[in-house]
Design an enzyme around this catalytic site. Structure first.
Site, PDB file in Angstrom:
ATOM      1  N   SER A 105     -34.215  38.574 -40.616  1.00 49.32           N
ATOM      2  CA  SER A 105     -33.322  38.001 -39.710  1.00 49.32           C
ATOM      3  C   SER A 105     -32.608  36.740 -39.353  1.00 49.32           C
ATOM      4  O   SER A 105     -31.651  36.807 -38.512  1.00 49.32           O
ATOM      5  CB  SER A 105     -33.893  38.878 -38.307  1.00 49.32           C
ATOM      6  OG  SER A 105     -33.926  40.056 -38.112  1.00 49.32           O
ATOM      7  N   LYS A 165     -29.217  36.419 -39.813  1.00 51.26           N
ATOM      8  CA  LYS A 165     -28.276  36.895 -38.899  1.00 51.26           C
ATOM      9  C   LYS A 165     -27.386  35.763 -38.281  1.00 51.26           C
ATOM     10  O   LYS A 165     -25.828  36.095 -38.262  1.00 51.26           O
ATOM     11  CB  LYS A 165     -28.790  37.735 -37.696  1.00 51.26           C
ATOM     12  CG  LYS A 165     -29.462  38.923 -38.065  1.00 51.26           C
ATOM     13  CD  LYS A 165     -30.356  39.505 -37.111  1.00 51.26           C
ATOM     14  CE  LYS A 165     -31.013  40.877 -37.495  1.00 51.26           C
ATOM     15  NZ  LYS A 165     -31.812  41.262 -36.700  1.00 51.26           N
ATOM     16  N   TYR A 176     -26.500  44.429 -45.858  1.00 48.92           N
ATOM     17  CA  TYR A 176     -27.138  43.781 -45.049  1.00 48.92           C
ATOM     18  C   TYR A 176     -28.534  43.362 -45.725  1.00 48.92           C
ATOM     19  O   TYR A 176     -29.161  42.461 -45.272  1.00 48.92           O
ATOM     20  CB  TYR A 176     -27.158  44.639 -43.864  1.00 48.92           C
ATOM     21  CG  TYR A 176     -28.304  44.198 -42.897  1.00 48.92           C
ATOM     22  CD1 TYR A 176     -28.365  42.972 -41.998  1.00 48.92           C
ATOM     23  CD2 TYR A 176     -29.583  44.934 -42.681  1.00 48.92           C
ATOM     24  CE1 TYR A 176     -29.054  42.729 -41.191  1.00 48.92           C
ATOM     25  CE2 TYR A 176     -30.424  44.732 -41.674  1.00 48.92           C
ATOM     26  CZ  TYR A 176     -30.193  43.519 -40.993  1.00 48.92           C
ATOM     27  OH  TYR A 176     -31.319  43.048 -40.094  1.00 48.92           O
ATOM     28  N   TYR A 189     -35.150  37.947 -29.277  1.00 54.25           N
ATOM     29  CA  TYR A 189     -34.953  39.255 -28.998  1.00 54.25           C
ATOM     30  C   TYR A 189     -35.317  39.475 -27.382  1.00 54.25           C
ATOM     31  O   TYR A 189     -34.964  38.777 -26.568  1.00 54.25           O
ATOM     32  CB  TYR A 189     -36.020  40.304 -29.986  1.00 54.25           C
ATOM     33  CG  TYR A 189     -35.790  40.179 -31.444  1.00 54.25           C
ATOM     34  CD1 TYR A 189     -34.436  40.228 -31.686  1.00 54.25           C
ATOM     35  CD2 TYR A 189     -36.600  39.521 -32.241  1.00 54.25           C
ATOM     36  CE1 TYR A 189     -34.096  40.062 -33.183  1.00 54.25           C
ATOM     37  CE2 TYR A 189     -36.552  39.147 -33.492  1.00 54.25           C
ATOM     38  CZ  TYR A 189     -35.287  39.710 -33.941  1.00 54.25           C
ATOM     39  OH  TYR A 189     -34.735  39.325 -35.505  1.00 54.25           O
ATOM     40  N   VAL A 223     -38.925  38.795 -39.517  1.00 53.55           N
ATOM     41  CA  VAL A 223     -40.016  39.494 -39.462  1.00 53.55           C
ATOM     42  C   VAL A 223     -41.002  39.121 -40.741  1.00 53.55           C
ATOM     43  O   VAL A 223     -42.169  39.427 -40.853  1.00 53.55           O
ATOM     44  CB  VAL A 223     -39.763  41.054 -39.736  1.00 53.55           C
ATOM     45  CG1 VAL A 223     -39.617  41.918 -38.190  1.00 53.55           C
ATOM     46  CG2 VAL A 223     -38.727  41.484 -40.899  1.00 53.55           C
TER      47      VAL A 223
HETATM   48  N1  GLN Z   1     -34.472  43.371 -42.718  1.00 52.42           N
HETATM   49  C1  GLN Z   1     -35.131  43.498 -41.268  1.00 52.42           C
HETATM   50  C2  GLN Z   1     -34.780  44.520 -40.644  1.00 52.42           C
HETATM   51  O1  GLN Z   1     -33.609  44.832 -40.728  1.00 52.42           O
HETATM   52  C3  GLN Z   1     -35.076  42.282 -40.389  1.00 52.42           C
HETATM   53  C4  GLN Z   1     -35.510  42.366 -39.214  1.00 52.42           C
HETATM   54  C5  GLN Z   1     -36.228  41.113 -38.540  1.00 52.42           C
HETATM   55  O2  GLN Z   1     -36.399  40.135 -39.239  1.00 52.42           O
HETATM   56  N2  GLN Z   1     -36.509  41.117 -37.345  1.00 52.42           N
HETATM   57  O3  GLN Z   1     -35.344  45.391 -40.251  1.00 52.42           O
END
Ligand code: GLN
Length: 427
Positions: free
Chosen positions: A63, A66, A190, A242, A260
């Site tokens: 993430s 992003k 993505y 988040y 994550v």
């Molecule tokens: N690729 C992961 C997902 O879309 C990224 C989520 C994250 O890092 N919080 O679930």
């Protein structure tokens, strides 16, 4: 002498140990990562990199991609177009929530998956194929890092094998017309974006690039426009962590983004970029030790963005009024540091206190920077003093105040501030 900074970073790693939290289980490749890896890196905005721990270990960006893809969508389409598709409000929800704003049907922000899938779909032209979009994303992130990054195919395949939730989100976006492409293609693109491999050193450098307003500190390349960097940092500040964003804002207090795989990237505008890596996650999906390290560093190093800066009064170094042999008044105002609204307002006050000035000397030799509003205000002060019949002299050898069209006297650098005021006396 050995720099104390790496020693401090090592000390932080020792102090913030512990093994609380769990690996991300829903991506098989991440579930088998080494949970004990630990690194912290710090990059100054002129590109000096400090590291401690496993700073060379590669992991998938997840993430943390992003904000960069949001930046690309903004650079490609402009703020207004992107705002029509993706909001900027914190969701208070988990990163993979299936949700849209009630009235506008937009994803709430680009840091949750719904918004990030939309930002990914916005990159380039709507008709671009998956490979073209992914290549543009990979290129931009490489420009941020200052080295070639690549997609880790194993991580990509592994996440795709279980991408049910993201497919559901992409289908929801397609059904409401938020994205126009095949939802499977958007998830494929993505997921590759999330599988780009980085080290914590890369992340610290990428963060420093955001902190400088989009200029990569080692290559000097303007990777995204300054306004885009500001928009990205703002959204990171309110939505980057988040449903723990409020906690983060009050305790750590600088814009950040987690992923994550265990990374956290943080950027303090105008100061530094930093990154931590430790794969065990808390219930919000943020690295447990990463949050602990950032909290500690923010407290130790005074990195909270709401920490009040130096008061404006310290920017007026000296302000003297002198009376000449003919009884006319001269004012010598010496400024220091960085000029912004609050500091120049102090100058406004010194020259509008009622006494008619025949000569105004503005000494800017110790001024390090003048922002746009400060430049305009100083120019206006000069103009108004001249309209009132005063002579204005500038001591500005480094031209921190460009006043091309104004007939100001520029005094020589070696001028001792009182020499042309021979015969004047302090009032
Ligand atoms: N690729 C992961 C997902 O879309 C990224 C989520 C994250 O890092 N919080 O679930």
């Amino acid at each position: 002498m050995k720099s104390p900074v790496p020693d401090y970073l090592t000390e932080i790693l020792d102090a913030c140990g512990g093994d609380a939290g769990a690996l991300a289980g829903y991506i098989p490749e991440l579930a088998s990562a080494d949970p004990d890896r630990l690194a912290v890196c710090l990059s100054t905005i002129d590109g000096k990199l400090y590291r401690a721990g496993d700073s060379g270990t590669e992991f998938s960006i997840q993430s943390i991609s992003k904000p960069f893809v949001y930046a690309l969508a903004l650079a490609d389409h402009g703020l207004d177009d992107v705002l029509e598709r993706i909001g900027v409000e914190p969701s208070g929800e988990a990163f993979n929530e299936l949700s849209l704003e009630r009235d506008s049907r937009r994803p709430r922000n680009p840091m949750i998956n719904a918004g990030a899938l939309t930002a990914h779909a916005l990159v380039g032209d709507p008709g671009d194929d998956v490979d073209t979009r992914v290549e543009r994303v990979r290129r931009l992130m490489s420009d941020f890092a200052g080295r070639e990054l690549h997609v880790d195919r194993r991580i990509y395949e592994s996440e795709m094998s279980q991408a049910y939730r993201n497919l559901a989100i992409a289908n929801m976006l397609r059904s409401y017309g938020v994205i126009g492409q095949d939802p499977r293609d958007v998830v494929r693109g993505y997921t590759q974006q999330c599988a780009i491999s980085v080290t914590s050193s890369d992340l610290a450098t990428m963060a420093a690039t955001l902190a400088t307003g989009g200029v990569q500190p080692t290559t000097g390349k303007q990777v995204v426009p300054e306004k885009v960097a500001r928009q990205v940092l703002s959204v990171m500040m309110t939505c980057g962590m988040y449903d723990a964003a409020g906690d983060w804002m009050t305790t750590v207090g600088f814009p950040a983004k987690s992923g994550v795989s265990g990374g956290i990237l943080g950027a303090l505008p105008g100061q530094l970029g930093m990154a931590v890596f430790s794969p065990r996650l808390d219930s919000h999906g943020n690295s447990t030790r990463g949050v602990r390290i950032c909290t500690r560093m923010s407290a130790d190093m005074g990195l909270h963005i709401m920490q009040a800066p130096e008061p404006a009064r310290s920017t007026v170094r000296r302000d003297r009024t002198l009376r000449g042999p003919d009884g006319s008044l001269a004012r010598v105002c010496s400024l220091q540091g960085s000029m912004q609204f609050s500091s120049v307002e102090r100058v406004v006050r010194t020259v509008t206190d009622g006494l008619p000035i025949a000569l105004f000397v503005l000494d800017l030799r110790r001024v390090s920077s003048v922002n746009d509003v400060a430049r305009r205000m100083l120019a206006e002060i000069v103009r108004r003093l001249q309209l009132d019949g005063a002579e204005v002299a500038l001591l500005d050898p480094d031209h921190v105040l460009p006043l091309s069209e104004q007939a100001v006297v520029r005094l020589p650098e070696r001028w001792s501030s009182l020499a042309p005021l021979e015969g004047y006396e302090r009032v």
